[in-house]
Design an enzyme around this catalytic site. Structure first.
Site, PDB file in Angstrom:
ATOM      1  N   CYS A 116       0.816  -1.225   0.000  1.00  0.00           N
ATOM      2  CA  CYS A 116       0.000   0.000   0.000  1.00  0.00           C
ATOM      3  C   CYS A 116       0.845   1.268   0.000  1.00  0.00           C
ATOM      4  O   CYS A 116       0.312   2.364  -0.151  1.00  0.00           O
ATOM      5  CB  CYS A 116      -0.964   0.002   1.181  1.00  0.00           C
ATOM      6  SG  CYS A 116      -2.176  -1.327   1.059  1.00  0.00           S
ATOM      7  N   HIS A 256      -3.521   7.288   2.834  1.00  0.00           N
ATOM      8  CA  HIS A 256      -3.921   5.976   2.304  1.00  0.00           C
ATOM      9  C   HIS A 256      -5.328   5.660   2.816  1.00  0.00           C
ATOM     10  O   HIS A 256      -5.651   5.926   3.982  1.00  0.00           O
ATOM     11  CB  HIS A 256      -2.921   4.925   2.797  1.00  0.00           C
ATOM     12  CG  HIS A 256      -3.277   3.535   2.409  1.00  0.00           C
ATOM     13  ND1 HIS A 256      -3.682   3.200   1.128  1.00  0.00           N
ATOM     14  CD2 HIS A 256      -3.292   2.376   3.122  1.00  0.00           C
ATOM     15  CE1 HIS A 256      -3.931   1.907   1.086  1.00  0.00           C
ATOM     16  NE2 HIS A 256      -3.718   1.381   2.273  1.00  0.00           N
ATOM     17  N   ASN A 286     -10.171   0.200  -0.301  1.00  0.00           N
ATOM     18  CA  ASN A 286      -8.710   0.241  -0.316  1.00  0.00           C
ATOM     19  C   ASN A 286      -8.213  -0.348  -1.637  1.00  0.00           C
ATOM     20  O   ASN A 286      -8.297  -1.553  -1.842  1.00  0.00           O
ATOM     21  CB  ASN A 286      -8.181  -0.564   0.880  1.00  0.00           C
ATOM     22  CG  ASN A 286      -6.663  -0.573   0.959  1.00  0.00           C
ATOM     23  OD1 ASN A 286      -5.977  -0.143   0.039  1.00  0.00           O
ATOM     24  ND2 ASN A 286      -6.136  -1.084   2.069  1.00  0.00           N
TER      25      ASN A 286
HETATM   26  O1  UT7 Z   1      -3.839  -1.213   3.631  1.00  0.00           O
HETATM   27  C1  UT7 Z   1      -2.945  -2.017   4.314  1.00  0.00           C
HETATM   28  C2  UT7 Z   1      -3.041  -1.826   5.752  1.00  0.00           C
HETATM   29  N1  UT7 Z   1      -4.256  -2.387   6.271  1.00  0.00           N
HETATM   30  C3  UT7 Z   1      -4.942  -1.748   7.198  1.00  0.00           C
HETATM   31  O2  UT7 Z   1      -4.609  -0.639   7.545  1.00  0.00           O
HETATM   32  C4  UT7 Z   1      -6.113  -2.445   7.815  1.00  0.00           C
HETATM   33  C5  UT7 Z   1      -6.055  -2.292   9.312  1.00  0.00           C
HETATM   34  N2  UT7 Z   1      -7.116  -3.012  10.022  1.00  0.00           N
HETATM   35  C6  UT7 Z   1      -8.403  -2.637   9.945  1.00  0.00           C
HETATM   36  O3  UT7 Z   1      -8.773  -1.732   9.222  1.00  0.00           O
HETATM   37  C7  UT7 Z   1      -9.392  -3.309  10.865  1.00  0.00           C
HETATM   38  O4  UT7 Z   1      -8.685  -4.055  11.830  1.00  0.00           O
HETATM   39  C8  UT7 Z   1     -10.393  -4.249  10.143  1.00  0.00           C
HETATM   40  C9  UT7 Z   1     -11.338  -3.415   9.299  1.00  0.00           C
HETATM   41  C10 UT7 Z   1      -9.640  -5.221   9.251  1.00  0.00           C
HETATM   42  C11 UT7 Z   1     -11.211  -5.014  11.157  1.00  0.00           C
HETATM   43  O5  UT7 Z   1     -11.871  -4.129  12.038  1.00  0.00           O
HETATM   44  P1  UT7 Z   1     -11.767  -4.336  13.625  1.00  0.00           P
HETATM   45  O6  UT7 Z   1     -12.580  -3.293  14.234  1.00  0.00           O
HETATM   46  O7  UT7 Z   1     -10.298  -4.377  13.976  1.00  0.00           O
HETATM   47  O8  UT7 Z   1     -12.478  -5.705  13.817  1.00  0.00           O
HETATM   48  P2  UT7 Z   1     -11.925  -7.042  14.516  1.00  0.00           P
HETATM   49  O9  UT7 Z   1     -11.081  -7.798  13.550  1.00  0.00           O
HETATM   50  O10 UT7 Z   1     -11.361  -6.701  15.837  1.00  0.00           O
HETATM   51  O11 UT7 Z   1     -13.292  -7.813  14.726  1.00  0.00           O
HETATM   52  C12 UT7 Z   1     -14.296  -7.324  15.632  1.00  0.00           C
HETATM   53  C13 UT7 Z   1     -15.507  -8.211  15.534  1.00  0.00           C
HETATM   54  C14 UT7 Z   1     -15.182  -9.687  15.564  1.00  0.00           C
HETATM   55  O12 UT7 Z   1     -16.226 -10.330  16.258  1.00  0.00           O
HETATM   56  P3  UT7 Z   1     -16.047 -10.751  17.802  1.00  0.00           P
HETATM   57  O13 UT7 Z   1     -14.852 -11.657  17.842  1.00  0.00           O
HETATM   58  O14 UT7 Z   1     -15.804  -9.447  18.527  1.00  0.00           O
HETATM   59  O15 UT7 Z   1     -17.350 -11.403  18.123  1.00  0.00           O
HETATM   60  C15 UT7 Z   1     -15.213 -10.121  14.129  1.00  0.00           C
HETATM   61  O16 UT7 Z   1     -15.530 -11.472  13.955  1.00  0.00           O
HETATM   62  O17 UT7 Z   1     -16.140  -7.983  14.256  1.00  0.00           O
HETATM   63  C16 UT7 Z   1     -16.313  -9.239  13.598  1.00  0.00           C
HETATM   64  N3  UT7 Z   1     -16.210  -8.993  12.160  1.00  0.00           N
HETATM   65  C17 UT7 Z   1     -17.263  -8.655  11.392  1.00  0.00           C
HETATM   66  N4  UT7 Z   1     -18.570  -8.496  11.691  1.00  0.00           N
HETATM   67  C18 UT7 Z   1     -19.390  -8.150  10.672  1.00  0.00           C
HETATM   68  C19 UT7 Z   1     -15.097  -9.022  11.394  1.00  0.00           C
HETATM   69  N5  UT7 Z   1     -15.422  -8.731  10.116  1.00  0.00           N
HETATM   70  C20 UT7 Z   1     -16.769  -8.501  10.101  1.00  0.00           C
HETATM   71  C21 UT7 Z   1     -17.660  -8.139   9.079  1.00  0.00           C
HETATM   72  N6  UT7 Z   1     -18.968  -7.982   9.411  1.00  0.00           N
HETATM   73  N7  UT7 Z   1     -17.273  -7.936   7.789  1.00  0.00           N
END
Ligand code: UT7
Length: 333
Positions: A116, A256, A286
């Protein structure tokens, strides 16, 4: 001898026609518009879904528009760099394919892989080529067909990414405009958290790798998120400080587009109001190396000669950085 700066003299862009909405995604995996909007900030993304078309198709469209807008003769282009993580082929480079498609006969071409941060690193590279005095016109493209490596059964990654490309022209100027300063970093500690498991020389493709879904993006989102917020914020603050930039004289932050919450955090650190931050994540998601130039493409008409802009990005590797640009022309309103 007068000092030469490298200035951006035009922008071209292209996004595919197909719009993949959150509602459509919610029919593919267990997710919903509300979660995606509040946790990521993406409403829809563009997908290049025509069979047989790859990154070079979008890159070519963007570069063609750029050459038209800048009245560039193909024979005058000295070099073309394509920043991408999703090249058409392992080899030859996507940039070499563009030489043929764009009719560049006097240019040399290469791809740049920095995930990225590809466009950011490419901007530093292309600017250095201009400042060396040995290149007069360099095209830099940021292009990615992220859909080619997204697992559309994985709800943790499939809402994030989209496809798109945009390109800029870099030329020499003796005025104080263009790429003024940069801080670019790589630590190599990000491998476990963001990578594709197979397809490279460590683990070439096989029936096993395909059966085990090893050709998709693997991301440990929370860890990447934390590194992205702190590294992008720190480096943006550093470059602002050493160039006497602050909320009163920064016209634009060009971040980004990985997550709206990351963009918010970076803007807050510098106390920059959101109307001075380029944001189009809601429409494109993204697009990896495509995000920064696609922002320029979308906001070009609002840009004014002399605008102070800080570009910043974070990606796999980990890679990150910030570049201070003094914009070189008035966009058409
Ligand atoms: O471009 C390269 C660099 N990349 C980035 O900068 C990405 C950085 N990371 C992120 O943007 C975020 O971490 C994500 C968007 C990937 C994920 O968001 P998050 O707020 O960190 O979610 P999480 O992975 O901590 O998941 C929270 C909850 C989980 O459920 P539990 O375990 O709390 O019950 C996931 O299973 O959200 C759940 N979850 C979803 N729920 C509905 C994960 N994906 C989804 C989804 N829809 N699509």
């Amino acid at each position: 001898m007068e000092k030469i700066n490298a200035v951006i003299t035009g922008v071209g862009g292209y996004v595919p026609d197909y719009v993949l909405t959150n509602d459509e995604l919610a029919r593919m995996v267990d997710t919903n518009d509300e979660w995606i909007m509040t946790r990521i900030g993406v409403k829809e993304r563009r997908i290049l879904n025509e069979e047989g078309l790859g990154t070079s198709y979008m890159a070519r469209k963007a570069a063609k528009q750029l050459m038209k807008k800048t009245n560039s003769n193909p024979d005058d282009i000295d070099a073309i760099i394509v920043a991408t993580t999703t090249p058409d082929y392992h080899f030859p480079s996507t940039a070499s394919i563009l030489c043929d498609k764009l009719g560049l006969r006097n240019a040399y071409a290469m791809d740049l892989q920095a995930a990225c941060c590809g466009f950011l690193y490419g901007l530093e590279t292309a600017a250095s080529m201009i400042v060396s005095g040995r290149h007069k016109k360099v095209i830099l493209v940021g292009a990615d067909k992220m859909s080619s490596m997204v697992d559309y059964t994985d709800r943790a990654t499939c809402p994030i990414f989209g496809d798109g490309a945009a390109a800029v022209m870099l030329e020499a100027t003796t005025e104080e405009f263009g790429v003024i300063d940069s801080i670019l970093r790589t630590d190599g500690k990000g491998l476990p958290f963001l990578h594709m498991k197979a397809g490279g020389s460590v683990c070439p493709p096989s029936y096993f790798t395909v059966d085990n879904k090893m050709h998709y993006i693997h991301q440990e989102g929370r860890t990447v998120f934390k590194y992205a917020v702190s590294n992008m914020s720190n480096v943006t603050a550093q470059i602002a400080e050493r160039n006497n930039l602050n909320k009163d004289n920064i016209a634009w932050i060009v971040p980004h587009q990985a997550n709206l919450r990351i963009i918010d955090a970076v803007a807050q650190r510098l106390e920059i109001p959101m109307e001075h931050v380029m944001i189009n994540i809601q429409r494109y998601g993204n697009t990896s190396a495509g995000t920064l130039p696609l922002c320029l493409w979308d906001f070009e008409s609002q840009l004014r000669k002399g605008d102070n802009m800080i570009f910043t990005a974070f990606g796999a590797g980990f890679t990150w950085g910030a570049i201070y640009v003094k914009w070189g022309y008035d966009g058409n309103a």
